[in-house]
Write a protein that holds these residues in place. Sequence first.
Motif, PDB file in Angstrom:
ATOM      1  N   MET A  46     -61.458  21.143 -73.102  1.00 14.17           N
ATOM      2  CA  MET A  46     -62.210  21.950 -72.121  1.00 14.17           C
ATOM      3  C   MET A  46     -61.270  22.969 -71.461  1.00 14.17           C
ATOM      4  SD  MET A  46     -64.614  20.372 -69.170  1.00 14.17           S
ATOM      5  CE  MET A  46     -65.584  21.408 -68.137  1.00 14.17           C
ATOM      6  N   LYS A  47     -61.775  24.204 -71.277  1.00 15.39           N
ATOM      7  CA  LYS A  47     -60.926  25.250 -70.684  1.00 15.39           C
ATOM      8  C   LYS A  47     -60.697  24.978 -69.193  1.00 15.39           C
ATOM      9  CE  LYS A  47     -63.487  28.531 -73.358  1.00 15.39           C
ATOM     10  NZ  LYS A  47     -64.405  29.652 -73.245  1.00 15.39           N
ATOM     11  N   ARG A  48     -59.572  25.490 -68.681  1.00 15.21           N
ATOM     12  CA  ARG A  48     -59.363  25.417 -67.227  1.00 15.21           C
ATOM     13  C   ARG A  48     -60.319  26.408 -66.570  1.00 15.21           C
ATOM     14  NH1 ARG A  48     -53.444  26.620 -65.544  1.00 15.21           N
ATOM     15  NH2 ARG A  48     -53.769  25.197 -63.818  1.00 15.21           N
ATOM     16  N   THR A  49     -60.888  26.003 -65.437  1.00 14.32           N
ATOM     17  CA  THR A  49     -61.741  26.943 -64.688  1.00 14.32           C
ATOM     18  C   THR A  49     -60.831  27.912 -63.946  1.00 14.32           C
ATOM     19  OG1 THR A  49     -63.409  25.226 -64.415  1.00 14.32           O
ATOM     20  CG2 THR A  49     -63.522  27.106 -62.899  1.00 14.32           C
ATOM     21  N   LEU A  50     -61.184  29.176 -63.999  1.00 13.57           N
ATOM     22  CA  LEU A  50     -60.347  30.211 -63.374  1.00 13.57           C
ATOM     23  C   LEU A  50     -61.075  30.798 -62.165  1.00 13.57           C
ATOM     24  CD1 LEU A  50     -57.876  32.092 -63.518  1.00 13.57           C
ATOM     25  CD2 LEU A  50     -59.045  33.389 -65.279  1.00 13.57           C
ATOM     26  N   VAL A  51     -60.423  30.785 -61.019  1.00 14.30           N
ATOM     27  CA  VAL A  51     -61.007  31.381 -59.806  1.00 14.30           C
ATOM     28  C   VAL A  51     -60.048  32.463 -59.321  1.00 14.30           C
ATOM     29  CG1 VAL A  51     -61.841  30.971 -57.469  1.00 14.30           C
ATOM     30  CG2 VAL A  51     -62.099  29.183 -59.197  1.00 14.30           C
ATOM     31  N   VAL A  52     -60.538  33.683 -59.242  1.00 14.10           N
ATOM     32  CA  VAL A  52     -59.677  34.821 -58.889  1.00 14.10           C
ATOM     33  C   VAL A  52     -60.135  35.408 -57.557  1.00 14.10           C
ATOM     34  CG1 VAL A  52     -58.792  37.069 -59.651  1.00 14.10           C
ATOM     35  CG2 VAL A  52     -59.462  35.360 -61.360  1.00 14.10           C
ATOM     36  N   ALA A  53     -59.166  35.612 -56.660  1.00 13.73           N
ATOM     37  CA  ALA A  53     -59.451  36.227 -55.357  1.00 13.73           C
ATOM     38  C   ALA A  53     -59.004  37.685 -55.395  1.00 13.73           C
ATOM     39  CB  ALA A  53     -58.666  35.494 -54.267  1.00 13.73           C
ATOM     40  N   ASN A  54     -59.953  38.588 -55.242  1.00 13.41           N
ATOM     41  CA  ASN A  54     -59.615  40.016 -55.183  1.00 13.41           C
ATOM     42  C   ASN A  54     -59.642  40.456 -53.724  1.00 13.41           C
ATOM     43  OD1 ASN A  54     -59.355  42.751 -55.472  1.00 13.41           O
ATOM     44  ND2 ASN A  54     -61.328  43.083 -56.485  1.00 13.41           N
ATOM     45  N   TRP A  55     -58.456  40.624 -53.150  1.00 11.79           N
ATOM     46  CA  TRP A  55     -58.375  40.981 -51.726  1.00 11.79           C
ATOM     47  C   TRP A  55     -58.613  42.469 -51.492  1.00 11.79           C
ATOM     48  CZ3 TRP A  55     -53.361  37.857 -49.976  1.00 11.79           C
ATOM     49  CH2 TRP A  55     -53.641  36.489 -50.053  1.00 11.79           C
ATOM     50  N   LYS A  56     -58.715  43.231 -52.567  1.00 10.74           N
ATOM     51  CA  LYS A  56     -58.966  44.688 -52.479  1.00 10.74           C
ATOM     52  C   LYS A  56     -57.959  45.353 -51.527  1.00 10.74           C
ATOM     53  CE  LYS A  56     -63.722  43.772 -53.661  1.00 10.74           C
ATOM     54  NZ  LYS A  56     -65.056  44.296 -53.774  1.00 10.74           N
ATOM     55  N   MET A  57     -58.326  46.464 -50.869  1.00  8.25           N
ATOM     56  CA  MET A  57     -57.357  47.166 -50.007  1.00  8.25           C
ATOM     57  C   MET A  57     -57.453  46.619 -48.583  1.00  8.25           C
ATOM     58  SD  MET A  57     -56.694  51.254 -49.586  1.00  8.25           S
ATOM     59  CE  MET A  57     -57.880  51.479 -48.278  1.00  8.25           C
ATOM     60  N   ASN A  58     -57.170  45.308 -48.479  1.00 13.73           N
ATOM     61  CA  ASN A  58     -57.214  44.630 -47.181  1.00 13.73           C
ATOM     62  C   ASN A  58     -55.903  43.872 -46.989  1.00 13.73           C
ATOM     63  OD1 ASN A  58     -60.099  45.035 -46.319  1.00 13.73           O
ATOM     64  ND2 ASN A  58     -60.438  44.090 -48.317  1.00 13.73           N
ATOM     65  N   LEU A  59     -55.543  43.632 -45.757  1.00 12.40           N
ATOM     66  CA  LEU A  59     -54.415  42.787 -45.338  1.00 12.40           C
ATOM     67  C   LEU A  59     -53.055  43.475 -45.516  1.00 12.40           C
ATOM     68  CD1 LEU A  59     -55.475  39.370 -46.936  1.00 12.40           C
ATOM     69  CD2 LEU A  59     -56.241  40.353 -44.774  1.00 12.40           C
ATOM     70  N   ASN A  60     -52.352  43.675 -44.389  1.00 12.77           N
ATOM     71  CA  ASN A  60     -50.970  44.144 -44.479  1.00 12.77           C
ATOM     72  C   ASN A  60     -50.069  42.955 -44.816  1.00 12.77           C
ATOM     73  OD1 ASN A  60     -50.485  42.692 -42.134  1.00 12.77           O
ATOM     74  ND2 ASN A  60     -50.765  44.467 -40.787  1.00 12.77           N
ATOM     75  N   THR A  61     -48.762  43.178 -44.858  1.00 11.19           N
ATOM     76  CA  THR A  61     -47.842  42.130 -45.321  1.00 11.19           C
ATOM     77  C   THR A  61     -47.970  40.869 -44.455  1.00 11.19           C
ATOM     78  OG1 THR A  61     -46.372  43.889 -45.993  1.00 11.19           O
ATOM     79  CG2 THR A  61     -45.421  41.687 -45.908  1.00 11.19           C
ATOM     80  N   HIS A  62     -48.013  41.071 -43.155  1.00 13.79           N
ATOM     81  CA  HIS A  62     -48.083  39.920 -42.245  1.00 13.79           C
ATOM     82  C   HIS A  62     -49.417  39.169 -42.419  1.00 13.79           C
ATOM     83  CE1 HIS A  62     -47.544  37.487 -38.725  1.00 13.79           C
ATOM     84  NE2 HIS A  62     -48.716  37.905 -38.268  1.00 13.79           N
ATOM     85  N   GLU A  63     -50.502  39.924 -42.482  1.00 17.77           N
ATOM     86  CA  GLU A  63     -51.825  39.287 -42.625  1.00 17.77           C
ATOM     87  C   GLU A  63     -51.958  38.542 -43.964  1.00 17.77           C
ATOM     88  OE1 GLU A  63     -54.232  42.707 -40.036  1.00 17.77           O
ATOM     89  OE2 GLU A  63     -53.948  42.944 -42.195  1.00 17.77           O
ATOM     90  N   ALA A  64     -51.400  39.151 -45.007  1.00 20.55           N
ATOM     91  CA  ALA A  64     -51.479  38.511 -46.332  1.00 20.55           C
ATOM     92  C   ALA A  64     -50.687  37.209 -46.333  1.00 20.55           C
ATOM     93  CB  ALA A  64     -50.949  39.466 -47.399  1.00 20.55           C
ATOM     94  N   SER A  65     -49.540  37.239 -45.687  1.00 23.61           N
ATOM     95  CA  SER A  65     -48.704  36.048 -45.619  1.00 23.61           C
ATOM     96  C   SER A  65     -49.410  34.937 -44.821  1.00 23.61           C
ATOM     97  CB  SER A  65     -47.376  36.440 -44.973  1.00 23.61           C
ATOM     98  OG  SER A  65     -46.619  35.317 -44.729  1.00 23.61           O
ATOM     99  N   THR A  66     -50.073  35.326 -43.741  1.00 26.38           N
ATOM    100  CA  THR A  66     -50.813  34.346 -42.937  1.00 26.38           C
ATOM    101  C   THR A  66     -51.937  33.716 -43.767  1.00 26.38           C
ATOM    102  OG1 THR A  66     -50.347  35.648 -40.973  1.00 26.38           O
ATOM    103  CG2 THR A  66     -52.137  34.059 -40.787  1.00 26.38           C
ATOM    104  N   LEU A  67     -52.670  34.560 -44.499  1.00 29.47           N
ATOM    105  CA  LEU A  67     -53.757  34.019 -45.335  1.00 29.47           C
ATOM    106  C   LEU A  67     -53.187  33.079 -46.398  1.00 29.47           C
ATOM    107  CD1 LEU A  67     -56.673  33.779 -46.263  1.00 29.47           C
ATOM    108  CD2 LEU A  67     -56.454  35.979 -47.438  1.00 29.47           C
TER     109      LEU A  67
END
Length: 264
Positions: A1-22
């Motif tokens: 059985m294949k691994r299920t793939l879940v992809v998060a596309n954050w688009k043009m959101n979150l600066n470096t600090h915000e991305a690190s917090t998330l």
Amino acid sequence: MKRTLVVANWKMNLNTHEASTLLHRLHEYIPAHRDIEVVLAPSTLVLQPLSIEIDRRKFRLAAQNAYHRDSGAFTGEVSYTMLRELVHYAIVGHSERRIYFNETLETIRDKVAAAIRNDIDPILCVGETKQERTDGETKIVIHDQIVTALAHLTSEEISRVVIAYEPVWAISTFGGEVAKPDDIEKVIAQIRHTISELYGATVAEDIRILYGGSVDENSVTTYLAVPGCDGALVGSASLNYRKFAAIVEAAYQQHYTEIIRGDG
Ligand code: PEP
């Protein structure tokens, strides 16, 4: 059985600090699941810092975009060559790039080839607009998008490609209408048929096909239950760690329910 793939596309959101917090929140809320692959696609700016902080047992990184030439006088661009040490995947052909940045079938073909050449697995997004759907052109539009995008790859290389079916009208940016599981199933089957005609039945069976279009913690189980669907590409809901963690957990539950039932 294949691994299920879940992809998060954050688009043009979150600066470096915000991305690190998330990312820190996601580390807290999402356990490592052996059979679920979770991929985060932040902006190009934050790929480098996140690549240092990320727990690689839980997450992989993807680029949202890059330029198809490896280096040279292309002011303002970042190449797949520059990203090869940082990311495992790259999203290519997203409808926002096709529509807002006029990316053509050929641009996308060149980006797919550049990603593969640089050892990055492309997540190729395909999907029809609302008008194309109304005009009964879904089949031909998706066929053309796939045939052109994969035109420069060998059948060995094709197996590294992930395809995301994202009807443009179902993406939150473009209206976020709810797609019916039956319709998604038909398009996924058609995509496998096209791949089978071009590269053979084994490649068609093995290639991973995701669904994307306003997937959230409530709808994800329905979409993952669509026959032939191997995962989800998530936009806006991926910016909320509680929602995204719930999506990954639902993918995990679904995967193990299928294993217990002996599906796949
Ligand atoms: C996407 O950007 O690929 C996407 C599916 O977005 P959303 O989940 O917000 O519709």
